[in-house]
Motif scaffolding. Structure first.
Motif, PDB file in Angstrom:
ATOM      1  N   VAL A   7     -12.115  51.795 -15.591  1.00  0.00           N
ATOM      2  CA  VAL A   7     -13.294  52.209 -16.339  1.00  0.00           C
ATOM      3  C   VAL A   7     -13.556  52.487 -17.637  1.00  0.00           C
ATOM      4  O   VAL A   7     -13.028  51.932 -18.541  1.00  0.00           O
ATOM      5  CB  VAL A   7     -11.903  53.945 -16.433  1.00  0.00           C
ATOM      6  N   LYS A   8     -15.200  52.971 -18.244  1.00  0.00           N
ATOM      7  CA  LYS A   8     -16.292  52.480 -19.199  1.00  0.00           C
ATOM      8  C   LYS A   8     -16.083  54.129 -19.784  1.00  0.00           C
ATOM      9  O   LYS A   8     -15.812  55.170 -19.415  1.00  0.00           O
ATOM     10  CB  LYS A   8     -16.766  51.814 -18.892  1.00  0.00           C
ATOM     11  N   LYS A   9     -16.525  53.728 -20.872  1.00  0.00           N
ATOM     12  CA  LYS A   9     -16.653  54.820 -21.925  1.00  0.00           C
ATOM     13  C   LYS A   9     -17.854  55.834 -21.088  1.00  0.00           C
ATOM     14  O   LYS A   9     -18.604  55.074 -21.190  1.00  0.00           O
ATOM     15  CB  LYS A   9     -17.047  54.525 -23.376  1.00  0.00           C
ATOM     16  N   GLY A  10     -17.873  56.745 -20.961  1.00  0.00           N
ATOM     17  CA  GLY A  10     -19.817  57.590 -20.666  1.00  0.00           C
ATOM     18  C   GLY A  10     -18.599  58.466 -19.308  1.00  0.00           C
ATOM     19  O   GLY A  10     -19.629  58.754 -18.272  1.00  0.00           O
ATOM     20  N   ASP A  11     -17.739  57.673 -18.025  1.00  0.00           N
ATOM     21  CA  ASP A  11     -17.838  57.458 -16.591  1.00  0.00           C
ATOM     22  C   ASP A  11     -16.670  58.559 -16.344  1.00  0.00           C
ATOM     23  O   ASP A  11     -16.143  59.595 -17.145  1.00  0.00           O
ATOM     24  CB  ASP A  11     -16.347  56.395 -16.529  1.00  0.00           C
ATOM     25  N   LYS A  87     -18.428  43.543  -7.198  1.00  0.00           N
ATOM     26  CA  LYS A  87     -19.093  42.779  -6.684  1.00  0.00           C
ATOM     27  C   LYS A  87     -20.612  42.565  -7.036  1.00  0.00           C
ATOM     28  O   LYS A  87     -20.721  43.073  -7.915  1.00  0.00           O
ATOM     29  CB  LYS A  87     -19.180  43.593  -4.918  1.00  0.00           C
ATOM     30  N   THR A  88     -20.777  41.283  -6.657  1.00  0.00           N
ATOM     31  CA  THR A  88     -21.704  40.842  -7.391  1.00  0.00           C
ATOM     32  C   THR A  88     -23.286  40.791  -6.258  1.00  0.00           C
ATOM     33  O   THR A  88     -23.251  40.730  -4.656  1.00  0.00           O
ATOM     34  CB  THR A  88     -21.493  39.256  -7.143  1.00  0.00           C
ATOM     35  N   LYS A  94     -23.206  41.848 -11.446  1.00  0.00           N
ATOM     36  CA  LYS A  94     -21.434  42.148 -11.433  1.00  0.00           C
ATOM     37  C   LYS A  94     -21.680  43.680 -11.374  1.00  0.00           C
ATOM     38  O   LYS A  94     -22.260  44.143 -12.918  1.00  0.00           O
ATOM     39  CB  LYS A  94     -20.449  40.733 -11.762  1.00  0.00           C
ATOM     40  N   VAL A  95     -21.176  44.234 -10.409  1.00  0.00           N
ATOM     41  CA  VAL A  95     -21.453  45.615 -10.646  1.00  0.00           C
ATOM     42  C   VAL A  95     -20.172  46.309 -10.678  1.00  0.00           C
ATOM     43  O   VAL A  95     -18.749  45.724  -9.415  1.00  0.00           O
ATOM     44  CB  VAL A  95     -22.425  46.543  -9.790  1.00  0.00           C
ATOM     45  N   ARG A  96     -19.457  47.930 -10.594  1.00  0.00           N
ATOM     46  CA  ARG A  96     -18.912  48.293 -10.194  1.00  0.00           C
ATOM     47  C   ARG A  96     -19.109  48.812  -9.186  1.00  0.00           C
ATOM     48  O   ARG A  96     -20.148  49.028  -8.683  1.00  0.00           O
ATOM     49  CB  ARG A  96     -17.819  49.052 -10.686  1.00  0.00           C
ATOM     50  N   ILE A 105     -21.593  52.194  -8.335  1.00  0.00           N
ATOM     51  CA  ILE A 105     -21.495  52.954  -9.933  1.00  0.00           C
ATOM     52  C   ILE A 105     -22.279  53.440 -11.083  1.00  0.00           C
ATOM     53  O   ILE A 105     -22.991  53.528 -11.809  1.00  0.00           O
ATOM     54  CB  ILE A 105     -19.880  53.329 -10.171  1.00  0.00           C
ATOM     55  N   ASP A 106     -22.401  51.598 -11.028  1.00  0.00           N
ATOM     56  CA  ASP A 106     -23.505  50.603 -12.221  1.00  0.00           C
ATOM     57  C   ASP A 106     -25.021  50.256 -11.847  1.00  0.00           C
ATOM     58  O   ASP A 106     -24.644  49.772 -11.092  1.00  0.00           O
ATOM     59  CB  ASP A 106     -22.692  49.550 -13.259  1.00  0.00           C
TER      60      ASP A 106
END
Length: 107
Positions: A7-11, A87-88, A94-96, A105-106
């Motif tokens: 998890v990151k800020k803003g999720d 995954k790439t 590289k994204v979630r 997600i990203d």
């Protein structure tokens, strides 16, 4: 090496256990050292504050950090809790992605 968190800020996250089970909110900040996150509108506590020159005294309600094991990312498709994978992409980024729906997600 720094530990990876899902998890990151803003999720947008869903609470899995505790008094706020089932509630969802946005991550305001991640406290990496304590493995906790501050989620908007979740795990509210009351603080009795003394009056100061700039602030009014009284009972203030604010968010308290919740452990990362008790929250899960919200699936972008259906809004339910999902696990996170990495995954790439073809362009090398590289994204979630949500394991439930496969949605990236990203962006």
């Amino acid at each position: 090496m720094a530990e990876k968190f899902s998890v990151k800020k803003g999720d947008k996250v869903v609470v899995l256990s505790g008094k706020d089970k089932g509630k969802s909110g946005e991550v305001l900040s991640v406290l990496r050292k304590d493995r906790r996150a501050l989620v908007a509108g979740v795990n509210m506590v009351k603080r009795h504050t003394r009056q100061s020159q700039t602030e009014q005294g009284g009972i203030v309600e604010k968010e308290s950090p919740i452990h990362l094991s008790n929250i899960a990312l919200q699936d972008p498709k259906d809004g339910k809790a999902t696990r996170v994978g990495f995954k790439t992409l073809e362009d090398g980024r590289k994204v979630r992605f949500a394991k439930r729906s496969g949605e990236v997600i990203d962006l």
